[in-house]
Design a protein around this motif. Structure first.
Motif, PDB file in Angstrom:
ATOM      1  N   LYS A   1      78.904  39.960  14.458  1.00 24.24           N
ATOM      2  CA  LYS A   1      79.594  38.668  14.499  1.00 24.24           C
ATOM      3  C   LYS A   1      79.649  38.117  15.908  1.00 24.24           C
ATOM      4  N   LEU A   2      79.885  38.981  16.889  1.00 22.52           N
ATOM      5  CA  LEU A   2      79.908  38.523  18.284  1.00 22.52           C
ATOM      6  C   LEU A   2      78.523  38.057  18.727  1.00 22.52           C
ATOM      7  N   LEU A   3      77.496  38.796  18.343  1.00 27.76           N
ATOM      8  CA  LEU A   3      76.130  38.407  18.707  1.00 27.76           C
ATOM      9  C   LEU A   3      75.743  37.067  18.093  1.00 27.76           C
ATOM     10  N   LEU A   4      76.221  36.800  16.906  1.00 24.19           N
ATOM     11  CA  LEU A   4      75.910  35.541  16.232  1.00 24.19           C
ATOM     12  C   LEU A   4      76.786  34.386  16.697  1.00 24.19           C
ATOM     13  N   GLY A   5      77.760  34.674  17.548  1.00 24.49           N
ATOM     14  CA  GLY A   5      78.629  33.625  18.052  1.00 24.49           C
ATOM     15  C   GLY A   5      79.741  33.243  17.107  1.00 24.49           C
TER      16      GLY A   5
ATOM     17  N   ARG B   1      91.163  36.851  23.589  1.00 23.10           N
ATOM     18  CA  ARG B   1      90.989  35.698  24.484  1.00 23.10           C
ATOM     19  C   ARG B   1      92.340  35.026  24.686  1.00 23.10           C
TER      20      ARG B   1
ATOM     21  N   ASP C   1      82.717  34.279  16.958  1.00 22.16           N
ATOM     22  CA  ASP C   1      83.983  34.070  17.647  1.00 22.16           C
ATOM     23  C   ASP C   1      84.084  32.655  18.207  1.00 22.16           C
ATOM     24  N   LYS C   2      82.996  32.144  18.756  1.00 21.39           N
ATOM     25  CA  LYS C   2      82.995  30.784  19.318  1.00 21.39           C
ATOM     26  C   LYS C   2      83.096  29.727  18.218  1.00 21.39           C
ATOM     27  N   ILE C   3      82.370  29.942  17.141  1.00 18.19           N
ATOM     28  CA  ILE C   3      82.402  29.001  16.019  1.00 18.19           C
ATOM     29  C   ILE C   3      83.808  28.953  15.422  1.00 18.19           C
TER      30      ILE C   3
ATOM     31  N   GLN D   1      87.659  39.310  19.434  1.00 15.44           N
ATOM     32  CA  GLN D   1      87.676  39.319  20.893  1.00 15.44           C
ATOM     33  C   GLN D   1      89.037  38.815  21.374  1.00 15.44           C
TER      34      GLN D   1
ATOM     35  N   GLU E   1      86.267  27.161  17.782  1.00 12.03           N
ATOM     36  CA  GLU E   1      86.116  25.702  17.688  1.00 12.03           C
ATOM     37  C   GLU E   1      86.718  25.179  16.384  1.00 12.03           C
TER      38      GLU E   1
END
Length: 79
Positions: free
Chosen positions: A8-12, A46, A14-16, A44, A19
């Protein structure tokens, strides 16, 4: 389950999801925002996720949860 978190972290994810939480916060979907920031924090740690989850909790008048989130955010980023 650690491998799933890494994927999941590699696919982003967390960022998606972060947002998505911001969009929900801006549209006043505070419960949805909290759920999104919960997912981010599972992947993660943050300070921004704690800060924004705290804002959503504050808007819902969940003041104790908001204080906990804001305290965590400051502990991670005191500046």
């Amino acid at each position: 389950m650690k491998w799933l978190k890494k994927i999941k972290l590699l696919l982003g994810f967390d960022k998606i999801t972060f947002e998505d939480g911001l969009r929900k916060l801006q549209s006043r979907d505070y419960q949805g925002a909290i759920a999104s920031f919960d997912q981010v924090l599972q992947l993660q740690v943050r300070y921004e996720a704690f800060q924004n989850r705290g804002a959503a909790n504050f808007k819902l008048e969940n003041y104790q949860e908001a204080i906990r989130d804001f305290t965590q955010a400051v502990a991670l980023n005191p500046y």
